[in-house]
Motif scaffolding. Structure first.
Motif, PDB file in Angstrom:
ATOM      1  N   ILE A   1       0.791  -1.227   0.000  1.00 13.79           N
ATOM      2  CA  ILE A   1       0.000   0.000   0.000  1.00 13.79           C
ATOM      3  C   ILE A   1       0.821   1.274   0.000  1.00 13.79           C
ATOM      4  CG2 ILE A   1      -2.007  -1.071   1.102  1.00 13.79           C
ATOM      5  CD1 ILE A   1      -1.133   0.620   3.611  1.00 13.79           C
ATOM      6  N   CYS A   2       2.063   1.231   0.460  1.00 16.34           N
ATOM      7  CA  CYS A   2       2.801   2.491   0.586  1.00 16.34           C
ATOM      8  C   CYS A   2       3.153   3.027  -0.797  1.00 16.34           C
ATOM      9  CB  CYS A   2       4.068   2.306   1.407  1.00 16.34           C
ATOM     10  SG  CYS A   2       5.013   3.836   1.496  1.00 16.34           S
ATOM     11  N   PRO A   3       2.669   4.223  -1.137  1.00 14.33           N
ATOM     12  CA  PRO A   3       2.965   4.762  -2.460  1.00 14.33           C
ATOM     13  C   PRO A   3       4.386   5.327  -2.551  1.00 14.33           C
ATOM     14  CG  PRO A   3       1.573   6.290  -1.245  1.00 14.33           C
ATOM     15  CD  PRO A   3       1.789   5.105  -0.345  1.00 14.33           C
ATOM     16  N   HIS A   4       5.060   5.434  -1.415  1.00 14.85           N
ATOM     17  CA  HIS A   4       6.366   6.101  -1.417  1.00 14.85           C
ATOM     18  C   HIS A   4       7.536   5.132  -1.294  1.00 14.85           C
ATOM     19  CE1 HIS A   4       4.111   9.788  -1.186  1.00 14.85           C
ATOM     20  NE2 HIS A   4       3.462   9.320  -0.134  1.00 14.85           N
TER      21      HIS A   4
ATOM     22  N   ASN B   1      13.062   3.079   3.667  1.00 15.66           N
ATOM     23  CA  ASN B   1      13.113   4.487   3.275  1.00 15.66           C
ATOM     24  C   ASN B   1      12.251   5.342   4.196  1.00 15.66           C
ATOM     25  OD1 ASN B   1      14.784   4.144   0.884  1.00 15.66           O
ATOM     26  ND2 ASN B   1      13.028   3.000   0.088  1.00 15.66           N
ATOM     27  N   ASN B   2      12.634   5.320   5.458  1.00 11.87           N
ATOM     28  CA  ASN B   2      11.963   6.144   6.447  1.00 11.87           C
ATOM     29  C   ASN B   2      11.709   7.562   5.962  1.00 11.87           C
ATOM     30  OD1 ASN B   2      11.137   5.373   9.031  1.00 11.87           O
ATOM     31  ND2 ASN B   2      13.219   4.744   9.514  1.00 11.87           N
ATOM     32  N   TYR B   3      12.726   8.099   5.280  1.00 12.32           N
ATOM     33  CA  TYR B   3      12.680   9.520   4.939  1.00 12.32           C
ATOM     34  C   TYR B   3      11.585   9.852   3.939  1.00 12.32           C
ATOM     35  CZ  TYR B   3      15.047   8.566   0.488  1.00 12.32           C
ATOM     36  OH  TYR B   3      15.362   8.118  -0.767  1.00 12.32           O
ATOM     37  N   LEU B   4      11.064   8.854   3.266  1.00 12.05           N
ATOM     38  CA  LEU B   4      10.035   9.140   2.273  1.00 12.05           C
ATOM     39  C   LEU B   4       8.626   9.118   2.861  1.00 12.05           C
ATOM     40  CD1 LEU B   4      11.446   7.152  -0.775  1.00 12.05           C
ATOM     41  CD2 LEU B   4      11.524   9.623  -0.383  1.00 12.05           C
ATOM     42  N   CYS B   5       8.535   8.712   4.106  1.00  6.25           N
ATOM     43  CA  CYS B   5       7.225   8.626   4.746  1.00  6.25           C
ATOM     44  C   CYS B   5       6.630  10.026   4.896  1.00  6.25           C
ATOM     45  CB  CYS B   5       7.359   7.966   6.114  1.00  6.25           C
ATOM     46  SG  CYS B   5       5.783   7.868   6.985  1.00  6.25           S
TER      47      CYS B   5
ATOM     48  N   GLY C   1       3.971  10.549   6.774  1.00  4.09           N
ATOM     49  CA  GLY C   1       3.371  10.623   8.106  1.00  4.09           C
ATOM     50  C   GLY C   1       1.883  10.863   8.066  1.00  4.09           C
ATOM     51  N   THR C   2       1.481  11.885   8.774  1.00  2.00           N
ATOM     52  CA  THR C   2       0.052  12.151   8.929  1.00  2.00           C
ATOM     53  C   THR C   2      -0.625  12.538   7.623  1.00  2.00           C
ATOM     54  OG1 THR C   2       0.781  14.332   9.592  1.00  2.00           O
ATOM     55  CG2 THR C   2       0.152  12.813  11.347  1.00  2.00           C
ATOM     56  N   GLU C   3       0.169  12.913   6.611  1.00  2.00           N
ATOM     57  CA  GLU C   3      -0.430  13.290   5.331  1.00  2.00           C
ATOM     58  C   GLU C   3      -0.820  12.066   4.511  1.00  2.00           C
ATOM     59  OE1 GLU C   3      -0.845  16.475   4.219  1.00  2.00           O
ATOM     60  OE2 GLU C   3       0.053  17.415   5.974  1.00  2.00           O
ATOM     61  N   CYS C   4      -0.442  10.900   4.977  1.00  2.00           N
ATOM     62  CA  CYS C   4      -0.662   9.694   4.173  1.00  2.00           C
ATOM     63  C   CYS C   4      -2.149   9.333   4.160  1.00  2.00           C
ATOM     64  CB  CYS C   4       0.146   8.532   4.728  1.00  2.00           C
ATOM     65  SG  CYS C   4       0.109   7.089   3.668  1.00  2.00           S
ATOM     66  N   PRO C   5      -2.730   9.175   2.964  1.00  2.00           N
ATOM     67  CA  PRO C   5      -4.169   8.869   2.911  1.00  2.00           C
ATOM     68  C   PRO C   5      -4.476   7.451   3.406  1.00  2.00           C
ATOM     69  CG  PRO C   5      -3.217   8.882   0.692  1.00  2.00           C
ATOM     70  CD  PRO C   5      -2.133   9.313   1.634  1.00  2.00           C
ATOM     71  N   GLU C   6      -3.565   6.539   3.188  1.00  2.00           N
ATOM     72  CA  GLU C   6      -3.839   5.164   3.600  1.00  2.00           C
ATOM     73  C   GLU C   6      -2.650   4.664   4.408  1.00  2.00           C
ATOM     74  OE1 GLU C   6      -5.329   0.966   1.612  1.00  2.00           O
ATOM     75  OE2 GLU C   6      -4.485   2.528   0.356  1.00  2.00           O
ATOM     76  N   PRO C   7      -2.596   5.029   5.674  1.00  2.00           N
ATOM     77  CA  PRO C   7      -1.358   4.787   6.412  1.00  2.00           C
ATOM     78  C   PRO C   7      -1.119   3.305   6.715  1.00  2.00           C
ATOM     79  CG  PRO C   7      -2.898   6.181   7.661  1.00  2.00           C
ATOM     80  CD  PRO C   7      -3.641   5.637   6.498  1.00  2.00           C
ATOM     81  N   CYS C   8       0.111   2.907   6.586  1.00  2.00           N
ATOM     82  CA  CYS C   8       0.484   1.516   6.791  1.00  2.00           C
ATOM     83  C   CYS C   8       0.184   1.079   8.225  1.00  2.00           C
ATOM     84  CB  CYS C   8       1.964   1.328   6.479  1.00  2.00           C
ATOM     85  SG  CYS C   8       3.059   2.444   7.374  1.00  2.00           S
ATOM     86  N   TYR C   9       0.378   1.985   9.169  1.00  2.00           N
ATOM     87  CA  TYR C   9       0.212   1.577  10.564  1.00  2.00           C
ATOM     88  C   TYR C   9      -1.248   1.274  10.908  1.00  2.00           C
ATOM     89  CZ  TYR C   9      -0.672   6.615  11.044  1.00  2.00           C
ATOM     90  OH  TYR C   9      -1.142   7.892  10.889  1.00  2.00           O
ATOM     91  N   LYS C  10      -2.137   1.815  10.069  1.00  2.00           N
ATOM     92  CA  LYS C  10      -3.550   1.482  10.298  1.00  2.00           C
ATOM     93  C   LYS C  10      -3.909   0.180   9.589  1.00  2.00           C
ATOM     94  CE  LYS C  10      -5.462   6.004  11.306  1.00  2.00           C
ATOM     95  NZ  LYS C  10      -6.001   7.199  10.651  1.00  2.00           N
ATOM     96  N   THR C  11      -3.173  -0.116   8.536  1.00  2.00           N
ATOM     97  CA  THR C  11      -3.480  -1.297   7.740  1.00  2.00           C
ATOM     98  C   THR C  11      -2.848  -2.562   8.314  1.00  2.00           C
ATOM     99  OG1 THR C  11      -3.418   0.197   5.868  1.00  2.00           O
ATOM    100  CG2 THR C  11      -3.503  -2.147   5.361  1.00  2.00           C
TER     101      THR C  11
ATOM    102  N   GLY D   1      13.825  15.277  -8.838  1.00  2.00           N
ATOM    103  CA  GLY D   1      13.549  16.253  -9.888  1.00  2.00           C
ATOM    104  C   GLY D   1      12.106  16.724  -9.899  1.00  2.00           C
ATOM    105  N   GLU D   2      11.448  16.548  -8.785  1.00  2.00           N
ATOM    106  CA  GLU D   2      10.034  16.923  -8.644  1.00  2.00           C
ATOM    107  C   GLU D   2       9.879  17.689  -7.341  1.00  2.00           C
ATOM    108  OE1 GLU D   2       7.386  16.127 -10.488  1.00  2.00           O
ATOM    109  OE2 GLU D   2       8.435  14.857 -11.945  1.00  2.00           O
ATOM    110  N   PRO D   3       8.871  18.561  -7.285  1.00  2.00           N
ATOM    111  CA  PRO D   3       8.591  19.166  -5.984  1.00  2.00           C
ATOM    112  C   PRO D   3       8.148  18.069  -5.013  1.00  2.00           C
ATOM    113  CG  PRO D   3       7.265  20.184  -7.719  1.00  2.00           C
ATOM    114  CD  PRO D   3       7.967  19.042  -8.329  1.00  2.00           C
ATOM    115  N   PRO D   4       8.421  18.234  -3.734  1.00  2.00           N
ATOM    116  CA  PRO D   4       8.096  17.168  -2.791  1.00  2.00           C
ATOM    117  C   PRO D   4       6.600  16.970  -2.638  1.00  2.00           C
ATOM    118  CG  PRO D   4       8.975  19.081  -1.649  1.00  2.00           C
ATOM    119  CD  PRO D   4       9.072  19.368  -3.094  1.00  2.00           C
ATOM    120  N   PRO D   5       6.198  15.795  -2.153  1.00  2.00           N
ATOM    121  CA  PRO D   5       4.773  15.561  -1.934  1.00  2.00           C
ATOM    122  C   PRO D   5       4.287  16.398  -0.753  1.00  2.00           C
ATOM    123  CG  PRO D   5       6.049  13.727  -1.075  1.00  2.00           C
ATOM    124  CD  PRO D   5       7.017  14.659  -1.735  1.00  2.00           C
TER     125      PRO D   5
END
Lengths: 465, 222, 137, 308, 488
Positions: E43-46, E60-64, E66-76, E113-117
């Motif tokens: 499920i993790c898109p990052h 890849n902790n750094y890509l998480c 966190g609270t902005e995640c629509p479908e968080p892994c910790y809930k799943t 090469g993209e603005p961050p999420p």
């Protein structure tokens, strides 16, 4: 630069581990003991030099860490973390902020001006002196290359009254009495802080420091004991009109202070009666009505006026107003009344960084007092435990006079060099010419408004980004 | 790596009892890896011994130092400048380390503070498992990478004994039957038939040639 | 404080737990005089057995750690580590005949936030139940 | 038939004991043992049977002892700790006693590296002194090492070996004392050629009162040739053969060398008889058992007295 | 001039951190309860979680987010083995100007090469003034134009000097050899070449390694004249006079003896181990007339060269700018007081001269009043950290910008401020120590910088579209596109 005008500094070690901003949390459990360990590869070798100060339970590694994050980012088990040090955040207050305290410690230890890489990391502007910038010279104005000694920049200032003009007689000699002034090599006078774990040794050390710097230290009369007696020439005692016998003033003192009272004339007369050559400075609290008081003193022949701010660099009666504005206000008043050159304006209260000296002078002071920095130079953490009768965590009272003096000389030496830096940048060769030179400063309030007041308009439905 | 565990404090206290000036000497190599004798453990032991001494009102000097390796003379020699301060050294090195220090500094007793245990692997955080006896004649290739010498309680070479149950050794159900593992592994890569041959008696002379074994590499020597 | 017997309590506390400031710390020092030494730490997992031992060796009769509640450590497992280290250090001091109660651990509770002062009082009470440390006498 | 140790009776009776060594065959043939028994019958008080000496596989010492016993000789069972752990050692002690063997000599054993199967694993669970202690505990306390009681303790006269010629010299007598303290009733020494050194060692033993606590039997081995002398000197550890002896062997014609070896041996025994504290000799004629009688004869040790 | 160009921007190529553990805002913790079911990986898109050998790791902790995640892994997670919390290390990073979020946002841009999420404030810092209080105002829906043009003509005098167009209104500010490693310099130069813009040598000589990129280099003539030769002036298309540096206006430079390694000494024609001073000011220039002699000198050596004048921001910076025009310069480069440096006294960084946000409108206005605004290219620098800063300063009156620190952040600078101490940058960026320089390689560095600017470019195009502008040139001086939060 003639050695006379240089302040000689040399590193003076700390007595205690300093408190640093952030620490390292390095867990051993799960450590793989890699052959090429990030700890061994530390560019600064901090892990090789670690140890615990069991007095304060401070890990030396926290102070040694240079925040490069290499270990944090390379440990394969992610066992190393950086943390903010709660002890650091707990230091001082909003004015004597932890970064200022640490910076003062460093200067007192090394005697060097703080230099760092990367751009300015701080806020855009701030209250008081932080809301002004000093100017510089470029292409179209002559500049000075002071700091490396290529050009001589004088920081010397005079205390006392300078005559409006000199009169020479026919044989080109000066007519009448020569101007009576005290000449100090830099526009800084030390001032004993209002609290601190201060012992007689501390005061002795400060006096020694003042002498080495060629300046003075202002302190209450009652702190002067027999040992300090012979250092009278570098003391600036505060004589309270009541309770202090004028006779106790050290014989070789050149200058004393008295607090503002309505009947200051009588007090001055009394003192002058005993010590006709003594300079008398009158302290006016930085508070409402000080302009009039200053004016009356100036008109009454007092040549040295001391504007005393709060230890937070603010007015004593109005926390919202800053020292910067107070100095300017008195200076302008005296200028308007055409009496500015008849007095020396001293300013005190919460000067915390070298740039405050230059900025206070630009605002109109001739010379400034440095108070708490000379305590912080002794590793004070501004915890104010001493004010509650608790023990001083860095046992300032046990420091030797020589150590105290050297730390203070280092600090003021570093400030002196920084003063030369900014004066050089401004193209000003003489500290006396900096006084009141607001043309050599830029004020946030004016500039911000000019630049940003009239730009776009927020309209319905518009989006900001 | 070589593993070890600290001896009980009473035993250590008894061993150092005759001495007044003691250097607690850690080793930052193998024994640090198994959290028995590294810099941290050395500091802890020294502090503990100082506390114990203070409690008894004993007037002793206990200081600590950790060498990169106690079993290499070039590191041991670094003690030369300070050794005379002490009348005993309490070493947290493995047996090899203790002996290397003792051989160099003949004038002071070198006392072991840890029990050296085995050659092992770090199985998990805080879990070390014996996996090699240092027999000098490796034959793991026959046994699917699992050593019957180190890991079979009976050091059998020709299959599990009659005591194996559910993959566990008869001596203790916590112990995996090495032979069970070997059989599993070889089954996985279809090489179980290897075990049908009778494995000949092992040459133990590489392990116990008589006296300490030596490796001499002329290409490495001066 | 009871009577003339003096004890020194070294209190390490996770800055995450009590809503503590330098003020509160000073108030406590004022209240207990030199009998309490307070050391805020960024995470209780930062404390190694050596910190506890050194405190006992150098000045403290009793050492306490206040950690944040389980599952709330900012570093994920700092309080868990602290707990294990406390247990380990207790084993060590027990082996030399020092009471294990000389090392204490208080786990702050999220539901019932207790001030540093309350924790300190509780720790001090328990400290006073022990005789002065034989290490400093 | 008296079922007690003849060796013990001789020594306790104040006699000068004579023992000899008998190496079992590298095979299962009992006749070799019985033949050697006949050579030694009435020439010696007891016969030591070696235990896979120099780590070469031979008939087991315990079996050969049993054969000797049946033949009416008093065997001394040599047992080395090299090949058996404590369980096997204790079990064999019980077996030996049950078979009527009454003497045991507890030894470390030559390292297996010297034998013909250096690949073997050395056991060395106990060392020889611990072994002496265990046997004594079994005999005197009726217990095994683990503390369990025995239904019947073994009846054994316990011996140990001593080598005065190994280094460090000063420690040798301390080791002797430890063996005696552990429970050795008698001591058989390594072959003596350097009498000077042996006498110094005995002096030290006497000074420590050890000669009063155990019976010390001096070991002798007749040399067959100067070659054997040189080999023993250089290749066998703990052996001290003075150069004069080698010269003396070389100084006689080849066909007289065996005779000269016997001469030296006899002279040595005669010298040993003079040494205070020596209670007997142990003649180790390696695979040359037939000369034992002649040596005993010429040394004036025959006929063997009868005690008890 | 047509906005069409043959120039092709390079593609972004994902370029991961040099470090094993990149620092992000969140940390995911996985307990031993994990049953390796792989749901989180799915499920993790990052790409925070990865599965390997039947075990699942947080790689890849750094890509998480966190609270902005629509479908968080910790809930799943079926066994509650996952938890996400803010990374405390993140809170130790950064400062008022370069906040931790800006740093992490820039690292993201340099990687992808993209603005961050969502979840990372990559547009403004926290300095409480200037850029950080300015906002772009978008009215209406903007344009649907596809051809947004970001290029910039640098020669607006239309004299005989080169006609130079940069494809992107940003070029690299001077960083000397000595203050940064050759690897850093070459990475910047290569990125500049790939992006159709320029990079600058700074005042420390012109290393041979930069030769292949001569057409994209600016060489600097500063008060120490270190490494300045006729040959270096002739090699380039743009020559920059550096009168002052924003971080230490009015002060000379000082390279500590330790950093004068053999390589540095050779380049600067100095002695190994001895400190080097760049005096302040040019002791041959005390007037605009003196300044003109300088410009003429360059023109006589390289008549086709564009001359840029880099000045700091005194009260009379407007006079200085106009003076530069009359002296014949093509570019006035204003370096504001909050600019970067390899080493400067702290007192200078904070207190001397004005921030760029004040200087640019002042200069812009004065040049307009003098009627020469169209003849000068105004380049701003000193605290440009984000594409939004670029847009804001152009709206305040600049034509383009110069960057420095942002490039270093792309190379994973953490702003520890120790560039000057010891062996230099512990992260191998601002150092001449051979061992530390090895910490980075040129390919990696080049791509990181390219990626960051490609992300900036995307953002600038998006901003122009929203403003309904077709070209970045339209934005110059459009202060009406901005508001200041304090004066709304």
């Amino acid at each position: 630069m003639p050695s006379k005008y240089m302040i000689h500094t040399k590193p003076v070690p700390n007595r205690f581990q300093p408190v640093s901003k952030s620490g390292i949390i390095a867990w051993e459990e799960g450590c793989l003991k890699c052959a090429v360990c990030v700890k061994k590869r530390c560019v600064y070798n901090v892990y090789d030099r670690r140890g615990i100060d069991s007095h304060h339970m401070i890990e030396s590694i926290d102070n040694l860490c240079m925040n490069c994050y290499s270990c944090v980012q390379n440990c394969p088990k992610e066992l190393i973390h950086k943390s903010l040090n709660p002890e650091f955040n707990a230091m001082g207050d909003s004015h004597w902020s932890p970064p200022i305290i640490v910076r003062l410690w460093n200067q007192s230890q090394t005697g060097k001006i703080p230099v760092s890489g990367a751009g300015y990391p701080g806020p855009f502007s701030g209250p008081g002196f932080d809301s002004m910038w000093t100017d510089m010279s470029e292409i179209v104005r002559p500049t000075r290359d002071g700091i490396h000694g290529r050009e001589y920049i004088s920081t010397a200032v005079d205390l006392g009254k300078t005559p409006e003009h000199l009169i020479f007689n026919g044989s080109d000699t000066l007519e009448g009495e020569p101007p009576s002034i005290i000449d100090i090599p830099l526009p800084i006078i030390l001032k004993m802080p209002s609290f601190g774990a201060i012992s007689t040794n501390t005061i002795k050390g400060w006096a020694m420091g003042a002498r080495r710097l060629g300046t003075l230290i202002a302190l209450p009369m009652k702190k002067i004991d027999s040992v300090l007696e012979d250092r009278g020439d570098c003391l600036m005692p505060l004589v309270l009109p009541k309770g202090t016998s004028v006779g106790n003033i050290p014989k070789n003192a050149k200058i004393i202070e008295i607090p503002w009272t309505e009947g200051w004339q009588e007090v001055v007369e009394d003192i002058k009666g005993c010590f006709p050559n003594l300079f008398v400075s009158v302290r006016i609290p930085m508070a409402e009505g000080m302009e009039e008081k200053a004016l009356s003193l100036a008109r009454g022949g007092i040549s040295i006026i001391h504007l005393e701010g709060s230890l937070m660099s603010r007015f004593m009666d109005n926390n919202a107003r800053n020292l910067k504005d107070g100095i300017r206000s008195v200076h302008i008043k005296l200028v308007e009344e055409n009496i500015r050159d008849g007095v020396t304006l001293l300013a005190s209260g919460g000067l915390a960084m070298a740039e405050h000296v230059a900025k206070a002078i630009i605002c109109g002071a001739d010379t400034v007092f440095v108070d708490f920095p000379i305590l912080i130079a002794l590793e004070c953490r501004m915890c104010r435990r001493c004010t509650k009768g608790l023990s001083c965590p860095v046992q300032i009272d046990t420091a030797s006079p020589n150590w105290v003096a050297s730390r203070v000389v280092n600090l003021i030496g570093a400030w002196h060099n920084q003063l030369i830096e900014v004066m050089g940048a401004m193209g000003i060769r003489d500290a006396r010419r900096l006084r009141g030179e607001v043309g050599r400063a830029m004020f946030f309030d004016d500039m911000d408004r000019t630049a940003f007041e009239s730009m776009g308009q927020v309209e319905e439905g518009c989006e900001l980004e | 790596m070589i593993t070890g565990e600290q001896k009980p404090i009473d035993e250590i206290r008894e061993m150092i009892a005759p001495y007044k000036r003691i250097l607690v000497l850690g080793c930052a190599s193998c024994v640090a890896e198994c959290a028995a004798g590294g810099e941290k453990e050395t500091a802890m032991l020294a502090s503990t011994l100082r506390i114990a001494a203070k409690m008894k009102g004993e007037d002793v000097l206990i200081e600590e130092k950790t060498l990169d390796r106690q079993c290499v003379r070039d590191f041991v020699i670094l003690l030369d400048d300070i050794i005379e301060k002490y009348d005993a050294v309490l070493s947290l090195g493995c047996g090899a380390g203790v002996q290397a220090v003792a051989e160099m500094f003949t004038e002071v007793p070198i006392i072991p503070a840890i029990n050296t245990e085995f050659l092992g692997e770090t199985r998990d955080q805080g879990y070390w498992l014996e996996s090699c006896l240092g027999c000098g004649d490796c034959m793991l290739h026959h046994f699917g990478g699992i050593c019957p010498v180190a890991r079979c309680s009976k050091q059998l070479f020709n299959g599990p004994c009659g005591g194996a149950m559910d993959g566990r050794c008869e001596i203790n159900p916590d112990v995996e039957c090495a032979w069970h593992l070997i059989v599993d592994r070889l089954t996985k890569f279809g090489a179980l038939d290897r075990l049908e041959n009778i494995y000949p008696p092992k040459d133990w002379s590489k392990k116990q040639g008589g006296g300490p074994r030596k490796i001499v590499r002329e290409d490495q020597q001066k | 404080m009871t009577g003339e017997q003096k004890r020194t309590l070294a209190l390490y506390y996770c800055q995450n737990v009590p809503a503590s400031g330098e003020r509160e710390r000073q108030d406590l020092e004022e209240k207990y005089g030199g009998n309490i030494r307070l050391f805020p730490v960024p995470c209780s997992g930062r404390l190694e057995p050596i910190h506890l031992l050194l405190a006992l060796e150098e000045f403290a009769d009793v050492v306490y750690i206040i950690t944040c509640p389980e599952g709330t450590c900012r570093y994920s497992e700092g309080n868990k580590r602290a707990k294990k280290r406390v247990e380990m250090t207790r084993t060590i001091i027990a082996s030399i005949g020092l009471e294990v109660e000389r090392i204490g651990m208080i786990i702050g509770s999220k539901e019932n936030p207790i001030s540093l002062a309350d924790h300190a009082r509780a720790a001090m009470e328990r400290t006073l139940r022990l005789p002065p440390s034989p290490v400093h006498n | 038939m008296n079922n007690s140790s003849k060796l013990k009776r001789v020594l306790e009776g104040g006699g000068f004991a004579v023992t000899a060594e008998c190496g079992p065959p590298k095979g299962a043939n009992s006749d070799v043992v019985l033949k050697k028994a006949e050579m030694l019958r009435n020439k010696v008080d007891a016969v030591n049977v070696t235990d896979n000496q120099t780590a070469i596989v031979r008939m087991s010492s315990i079996a050969a002892c049993s054969l000797l016993k049946t033949a009416g000789l008093d065997p001394v069972l040599q047992m080395v700790v090299r090949d058996r752990n404590r369980i096997a050692l204790q079990s064999d002690i019980l077996g030996a006693s049950a078979l009527g063997i009454r003497n045991v000599l507890c030894l470390s054993g030559d390292h297996h590296i010297f034998g013909n199967q250096p690949q073997a694993m050395g056991v060395f669970d106990l060392d020889s002194i611990q072994f002496v202690q265990v046997v004594k505990m079994m005999r005197d306390e009726g217990k095994i090492l683990g503390g369990d009681d025995l239904s019947q303790p073994p009846d054994l006269f316990i011996g140990a070996a001593a080598n005065p010629f190994a280094d460090p010299f000063d420690f040798r007598v301390i080791r002797l004392a430890k063996k005696i303290r552990a429970g050795a009733d008698f001591i058989q020494t390594q072959c003596i050629y350097n009498l000077y050194r042996f006498e110094r060692w005995m002096g030290m033993a006497r000074d420590m009162g050890l000669t009063d606590k155990a019976y010390i039997l001096g070991g002798v081995t007749p040399l067959k040739s100067p070659g054997m002398a040189k080999y023993m000197k250089t290749k066998v550890s703990g052996m001290d053969i003075p150069d004069e002896l080698i010269k003396r062997m070389e100084g006689v014609p080849k066909d007289k060398q065996r005779e000269e070896g016997i001469n030296i041996c006899v002279e040595t025994i005669q010298r040993l008889r003079e040494v205070p504290g020596i209670k007997g000799v142990h003649i180790m004629a390696i695979e040359w058992e037939e000369v034992v009688g002649e040596i005993a004869e010429r040394a004036g040790l025959l006929p063997r007295p009868v005690f008890g | 001039m047509s906005s069409q160009s043959d120039f092709q921007f390079p593609e972004a190529v994902r370029t991961r951190s040099r470090f094993r553990n990149p620092i992000g805002k969140f940390r995911v913790n996985r307990t031993g309860d994990c049953i390796a079911c792989g749901k989180c990986v799915e499920i993790c898109p990052h790409g925070v979680h990865v599965e390997r050998r039947g075990r699942v790791f947080v790689e890849n902790n750094y890509l998480c987010v966190g609270t902005e995640c629509p479908e968080p892994c910790y809930k799943t997670c079926p066994v509650q083995a996952l938890s996400v919390r803010r990374n405390p290390v993140f809170d130790t990073l950064g400062d008022f100007r370069w906040t931790n979020e800006l740093l992490a946002g820039t690292w993201y841009m340099a990687e992808f090469g993209e603005p961050p999420p969502a979840g990372l404030e990559y547009k403004v810092g926290n300095s409480g003034g200037g850029f950080d209080k300015l906002r772009l105002i978008f009215k209406g829906n903007g344009s649907r134009l596809e051809d947004i043009d970001l290029n910039l003509e640098l020669n607006r005098r239309n004299d005989n000097a080169h006609r130079i167009r940069i494809e992107f209104p940003v070029y690299g500010g001077g960083m000397s050899y000595g203050s940064v490693s050759v690897t850093t310099m070459v990475s910047r130069a290569r990125a500049a070449a790939a992006l159709g813009t320029f990079s600058c040598t700074g005042e420390g000589g012109y290393p041979d390694e930069l030769k292949p990129y001569d057409d994209h280099m600016i060489t600097q003539v500063a008060t120490g004249l270190f490494g300045v030769k006729e040959e270096t002036i002739q090699r380039v298309k743009i020559v920059e006079f550096k009168y002052a540096q924003g971080a230490k206006p009015g002060l000379g430079g000082h390279l500590l003896g330790d950093k004068v390694t053999p390589g540095v000494a050779r380049m600067r024609e100095a002695v190994v181990g001895y400190p080097l001073f760049s005096p302040f000011p040019f002791h041959s220039v005390y007037s605009v007339e003196d300044h003109k002699k300088h410009v003429d000198w360059i023109k006589s050596i390289n008549p086709k060269a564009l001359v840029s004048v880099k000045v700091s921001t005194p009260t009379d910076v407007d006079m200085v700018a106009v003076g530069s025009y009359y002296a014949g310069a093509h570019i006035i480069h204003l370096d504001g007081s909050y600019g970067g440096t390899g080493a400067a006294p702290d007192i200078a960084k904070k207190n001397i001269a004005m921030p760029i946000e004040y200087a640019v409108p002042k200069v812009h206005r004065f040049l307009q009043e003098e009627g020469v605004r169209d003849k000068m290219t105004v380049i701003a620098s000193g605290g440009i950290r984000t594409p939004h800063d670029v847009a804001k300063i152009i709206a305040l009156g600049a034509d383009g910008v110069c960057t420095g620190t942002a490039d270093l952040v792309a190379l994973e600078c953490v702003r520890c401020q120790n560039c000057e101490s010891g062996r230099g940058c512990a992260r191998g960026i601002a150092t001449t120590d051979p061992e530390l320089s090895e910490l980075m390689n040129i390919e990696w560095g080049t791509q990181r910088i390219i990626n960051m600017y490609l992300a900036w470019r995307k953002e600038l195009i998006r901003i122009l579209k929203k403003l309904g502008m077709k070209s970045i040139k339209e934005l110059t001086g459009r202060a009406d596109c901005l508001i200041h939060l304090d004066y709304m």
